[in-house]
Design a protein around this motif. Structure first.
Motif, PDB file in Angstrom:
ATOM      1  N   THR A 126       7.387   8.758   1.382  1.00  0.00           N
ATOM      2  CA  THR A 126       7.286   7.469   2.072  1.00  0.00           C
ATOM      3  C   THR A 126       6.881   7.731   3.515  1.00  0.00           C
ATOM      4  OG1 THR A 126       9.036   6.567   0.683  1.00  0.00           O
ATOM      5  CG2 THR A 126       8.575   5.404   2.743  1.00  0.00           C
ATOM      6  N   ASN A 127       5.740   7.193   3.928  1.00  0.00           N
ATOM      7  CA  ASN A 127       5.365   7.394   5.336  1.00  0.00           C
ATOM      8  C   ASN A 127       5.634   6.160   6.188  1.00  0.00           C
ATOM      9  OD1 ASN A 127       3.284   5.923   4.281  1.00  0.00           O
ATOM     10  ND2 ASN A 127       1.868   7.653   4.228  1.00  0.00           N
ATOM     11  N   ASN A 128       6.026   5.065   5.560  1.00  0.00           N
ATOM     12  CA  ASN A 128       6.478   3.894   6.324  1.00  0.00           C
ATOM     13  C   ASN A 128       7.784   3.422   5.693  1.00  0.00           C
ATOM     14  OD1 ASN A 128       6.909   1.562   7.733  1.00  0.00           O
ATOM     15  ND2 ASN A 128       4.902   0.644   7.299  1.00  0.00           N
ATOM     16  N   LYS A 129       8.894   3.946   6.220  1.00  0.00           N
ATOM     17  CA  LYS A 129      10.203   3.607   5.649  1.00  0.00           C
ATOM     18  C   LYS A 129      10.730   2.387   6.393  1.00  0.00           C
ATOM     19  CE  LYS A 129      12.871   7.349   4.734  1.00  0.00           C
ATOM     20  NZ  LYS A 129      14.032   8.251   4.931  1.00  0.00           N
ATOM     21  N   THR A 130      10.851   1.292   5.701  1.00  0.00           N
ATOM     22  CA  THR A 130      11.171   0.037   6.392  1.00  0.00           C
ATOM     23  C   THR A 130      11.921  -0.931   5.483  1.00  0.00           C
ATOM     24  OG1 THR A 130      10.196  -1.847   7.565  1.00  0.00           O
ATOM     25  CG2 THR A 130       8.924  -0.969   5.748  1.00  0.00           C
ATOM     26  N   PRO A 185       0.832  -1.209   0.000  1.00  0.00           N
ATOM     27  CA  PRO A 185       0.000   0.000   0.000  1.00  0.00           C
ATOM     28  C   PRO A 185       0.862   1.253   0.000  1.00  0.00           C
ATOM     29  CG  PRO A 185      -0.359  -1.338   1.992  1.00  0.00           C
ATOM     30  CD  PRO A 185       0.806  -1.926   1.273  1.00  0.00           C
ATOM     31  N   ALA A 186       0.273   2.374  -0.397  1.00  0.00           N
ATOM     32  CA  ALA A 186       0.986   3.664  -0.361  1.00  0.00           C
ATOM     33  C   ALA A 186       1.174   4.055   1.111  1.00  0.00           C
ATOM     34  CB  ALA A 186       0.170   4.726  -1.076  1.00  0.00           C
ATOM     35  N   LYS A 187       2.318   4.480   1.554  1.00  0.00           N
ATOM     36  CA  LYS A 187       3.481   4.239   0.754  1.00  0.00           C
ATOM     37  C   LYS A 187       4.559   3.637   1.629  1.00  0.00           C
ATOM     38  CE  LYS A 187       7.059   6.204  -1.894  1.00  0.00           C
ATOM     39  NZ  LYS A 187       7.974   7.285  -1.661  1.00  0.00           N
ATOM     40  N   ILE A 188       4.831   2.367   1.318  1.00  0.00           N
ATOM     41  CA  ILE A 188       5.787   1.602   2.112  1.00  0.00           C
ATOM     42  C   ILE A 188       6.999   1.338   1.235  1.00  0.00           C
ATOM     43  CG2 ILE A 188       6.158  -0.583   3.321  1.00  0.00           C
ATOM     44  CD1 ILE A 188       3.115  -0.643   3.825  1.00  0.00           C
ATOM     45  N   CYS A 189       8.153   1.769   1.711  1.00  0.00           N
ATOM     46  CA  CYS A 189       9.362   1.630   0.896  1.00  0.00           C
ATOM     47  C   CYS A 189      10.574   1.754   1.815  1.00  0.00           C
ATOM     48  CB  CYS A 189       9.392   2.723  -0.170  1.00  0.00           C
ATOM     49  SG  CYS A 189      10.644   2.439  -1.436  1.00  0.00           S
ATOM     50  N   ASN A 190      11.682   1.214   1.391  1.00  0.00           N
ATOM     51  CA  ASN A 190      12.932   1.372   2.145  1.00  0.00           C
ATOM     52  C   ASN A 190      13.628   2.682   1.769  1.00  0.00           C
ATOM     53  OD1 ASN A 190      13.037  -0.322  -0.253  1.00  0.00           O
ATOM     54  ND2 ASN A 190      15.247  -0.223  -0.014  1.00  0.00           N
ATOM     55  N   LEU A 191      13.157   3.323   0.695  1.00  0.00           N
ATOM     56  CA  LEU A 191      13.731   4.595   0.269  1.00  0.00           C
ATOM     57  C   LEU A 191      12.634   5.669   0.256  1.00  0.00           C
ATOM     58  CD1 LEU A 191      15.869   3.422  -2.820  1.00  0.00           C
ATOM     59  CD2 LEU A 191      16.554   3.491  -0.411  1.00  0.00           C
ATOM     60  N   ASP A 192      13.080   6.902   0.068  1.00  0.00           N
ATOM     61  CA  ASP A 192      12.137   8.016  -0.063  1.00  0.00           C
ATOM     62  C   ASP A 192      12.725   8.956  -1.122  1.00  0.00           C
ATOM     63  OD1 ASP A 192      10.074   9.762   0.351  1.00  0.00           O
ATOM     64  OD2 ASP A 192      10.808  10.525   2.263  1.00  0.00           O
ATOM     65  N   CYS A 193      12.739   8.484  -2.348  1.00  0.00           N
ATOM     66  CA  CYS A 193      13.472   9.165  -3.431  1.00  0.00           C
ATOM     67  C   CYS A 193      12.871  10.544  -3.722  1.00  0.00           C
ATOM     68  CB  CYS A 193      13.418   8.338  -4.711  1.00  0.00           C
ATOM     69  SG  CYS A 193      13.993   6.656  -4.481  1.00  0.00           S
ATOM     70  N   VAL A 194      13.738  11.471  -4.060  1.00  0.00           N
ATOM     71  CA  VAL A 194      13.255  12.831  -4.315  1.00  0.00           C
ATOM     72  C   VAL A 194      12.407  12.902  -5.580  1.00  0.00           C
ATOM     73  CG1 VAL A 194      15.095  14.030  -3.080  1.00  0.00           C
ATOM     74  CG2 VAL A 194      15.413  13.441  -5.490  1.00  0.00           C
ATOM     75  N   TYR A 195      12.554  11.912  -6.445  1.00  0.00           N
ATOM     76  CA  TYR A 195      11.798  11.964  -7.695  1.00  0.00           C
ATOM     77  C   TYR A 195      10.563  11.066  -7.671  1.00  0.00           C
ATOM     78  CZ  TYR A 195      14.445   7.651  -8.440  1.00  0.00           C
ATOM     79  OH  TYR A 195      14.994   6.410  -8.291  1.00  0.00           O
ATOM     80  N   CYS A 196      10.238  10.512  -6.508  1.00  0.00           N
ATOM     81  CA  CYS A 196       9.181   9.492  -6.469  1.00  0.00           C
ATOM     82  C   CYS A 196       7.837  10.057  -6.933  1.00  0.00           C
ATOM     83  CB  CYS A 196       9.037   8.927  -5.067  1.00  0.00           C
ATOM     84  SG  CYS A 196       7.882   7.562  -5.019  1.00  0.00           S
ATOM     85  N   GLU A 197       7.166   9.289  -7.777  1.00  0.00           N
ATOM     86  CA  GLU A 197       5.867   9.717  -8.307  1.00  0.00           C
ATOM     87  C   GLU A 197       4.730   9.368  -7.354  1.00  0.00           C
ATOM     88  OE1 GLU A 197       5.887   7.324 -11.737  1.00  0.00           O
ATOM     89  OE2 GLU A 197       7.244   8.634 -12.841  1.00  0.00           O
ATOM     90  N   CYS A 198       5.039   8.572  -6.335  1.00  0.00           N
ATOM     91  CA  CYS A 198       3.974   8.080  -5.452  1.00  0.00           C
ATOM     92  C   CYS A 198       3.864   8.908  -4.178  1.00  0.00           C
ATOM     93  CB  CYS A 198       4.240   6.627  -5.066  1.00  0.00           C
ATOM     94  SG  CYS A 198       4.538   5.542  -6.444  1.00  0.00           S
ATOM     95  N   GLY A 199       4.589  10.016  -4.091  1.00  0.00           N
ATOM     96  CA  GLY A 199       4.535  10.837  -2.879  1.00  0.00           C
ATOM     97  C   GLY A 199       5.564  10.391  -1.858  1.00  0.00           C
TER      98      GLY A 199
END
Ligand code: SF4
Length: 321
Positions: free
Chosen positions: A41-45, A25-39
Motif C-alpha cells: 500500500t503506497n497510500n495508506k488512508t 487505483p493501486a494502491k490505496i487502502c487503510n491496511l497493508d496486509c502481508v498477504y496482499c496480492e496487489c502489492g
C-alpha cells in the motif's frame, strides 16, 4: 470501448464468474496486509474520497452490460485497494440496481470502515458482502494487517458487529490464517465466540494461495486448516479451495491481450485460472503469455508448487504505478 475500471469476468474461487469493478487505483487502502496480492500500500488512508470518478465507472458498466456481455455470475466491487474508500460507491450500486437488476452484486471489504454509518448504508443494497476479519487481538492485527495509524483491531470487530445487525443479505466472513500468528488457541476461541454472536451466513478460511507482499508468509498445511474448520463447527464454515469449475464462456473464447493484462494487473493468476476464464486450453494460454513475457509485460513465477503470471515492475511503471 477500452475498460480502465472493469476487469474480467474471471473465475473467482468464491463467487464464480465475476466481473470486477475497481473503485480505487493501486494502491490505496487503510491496511497493508502481508498477504496482499496487489502489492504494498503506497497510500495508506481512512479518508473517503472520489478516488475514481463514479460516472467513469458507470459509463464503462453501461457500455459492457448494454451490449452482448459475457457470462457473469456476479458483479463484484473489489480491485486494487479498499473499495469502500470511494465515496461514489453508493451511486454506482444504485445505477446497477436500477438499470441492470438481473445481476447479483457483491463487495469485498477489509471491514475497516464499517464503523462509519454512511459506509454501512452504502453496502446494504448488495446481495453478498464479504468482509475480512484476520485477527481478534491487536498484536496479530498489526502483524497481519499493518493498519493505518489510529485504526484498531476493535474497529474491525465492532464494524462487522454493527453491520451484521443492519444487513439482511449474505455475509461471508473471510479469515486469512497465518500459521503461528493468528491461529493460537486463544485467538481461535475469540474468533469462534464472535462468530457465535454475529452469526455470519458463512465463515471462509483462507490461506496463502497467490504470491503476497511478504516472502515469509506461507500457507499452513491442509491438515491445520481442517483442524480449524472442525473447531469452528457447527458454525457454517468452509475452507476456500481452488475448485475448477465448468463455465460456459464461449462468448469470450477469443483471447484479448489487454483483457488479460487488466485481470493480471489486479492479481497474479495461474494458467488454470486463465484457461477456465477464457474457455481455452492451458497450451493456448501459455502461448499468449509467452508473447507477453517476451515483451517484458508479465513474468511467470513459482509459489509453492504452482505457477502464476504477474505483471512486471516495468509494466507497473508504464501504467504510472
Ligand atoms: S488484502 Fe485487501 S485490505 Fe489488505 S492491503 Fe490488500 S487491498 Fe488492502
Amino acid at each position: 470501448m477500452k475498460y480502465k475500471h472493469l476487469f474480467g469476468p474471471i473465475l473467482s474461487r468464491r463467487l464464480g464468474m465475476s466481473l470486477g469493478v475497481d473503485l480505487v487505483p493501486a494502491k490505496i487502502c487503510n491496511l497493508d496486509c502481508v498477504y496482499c496480492e496487489c502489492g504494498r500500500t503506497n497510500n495508506k488512508t481512512m479518508e473517503l474520497a472520489t478516488y475514481v470518478d463514479p460516472d467513469a465507472i458507470i459509463a464503462e458498466l453501461d457500455d459492457l452490460l448494454s451490449g452482448m456481455p459475457p457470462h457473469i455470475d456476479i458483479i463484484t466491487f473489489t480491485g486494487s485497494g479498499e473499495p469502500t474508500l470511494n465515496i461514489g460507491l453508493g451511486k454506482i450500486e444504485s445505477f446497477l440496481r436500477e438499470k441492470y437488476p438481473q445481476y447479483n452484486l457483491g463487495i469485498l471489504t477489509n471491514s475497516g470502515l464499517l464503523t462509519n454509518p454512511e459506509v454501512r448504508k452504502n453496502l446494504l443494497g448488495f446481495d453478498y458482502v464479504l468482509p475480512s476479519l484476520d485477527a481478534m487481538f491487536e498484536e496479530s492485527f498489526i502483524r497481519v494487517n499493518n493498519p493505518v495509524d489510529g485504526q484498531k483491531c476493535d474497529d474491525i470487530i465492532e464494524g462487522i458487529r454493527s453491520f451484521a445487525q443492519e444487513y439482511k443479505g449474505i455475509i461471508w466472513v473471510e479469515v486469512f490464517i497465518l500459521p503461528g500468528v493468528n491461529d493460537t488457541p486463544e485467538e481461535l476461541a475469540a474468533f469462534k465466540a464472535f462468530f457465535e454472536e454475529v452469526r455470519p451466513t458463512r465463515i471462509q478460511i483462507n490461506s496463502m494461495d497467490r504470491p503476497g507482499t511478504c516472502s515469509w508468509v506461507e500457507a499452513p498445511p491442509m491438515e491445520r486448516l481442517i483442524e480449524i474448520e472442525e473447531y469452528f463447527k457447527p458454525l457454517p464454515v468452509e475452507i476456500i479451495s481452488r475448485k475448477a469449475k465448468e463455465v460456459d464462456f464461449a462468448a469470450s473464447s477469443q483471447i484479448d491481450f489487454e483483457h488479460i493484462m487488466n485481470a493480471i494487473f489486479r492479481r497474479p493468476l495461474t494458467p488454470e485460472d486463465l484457461s477456465v476464464s477464457y474457455g481455452c486450453s492451458i497450451n493456448e494460454i501459455d502461448a499468449v503469455m509467452d508473447r507477453l513475457i517476451s515483451v517484458g509485460r508479465i513474468e511467470k513465477i513459482r509459489t509453492g508448487n504452482r505457477f502464476f503470471y504477474r505483471v512486471t515492475e516495468h509494466e507497473k511503471k508504464e501504467r504510472g504505478i
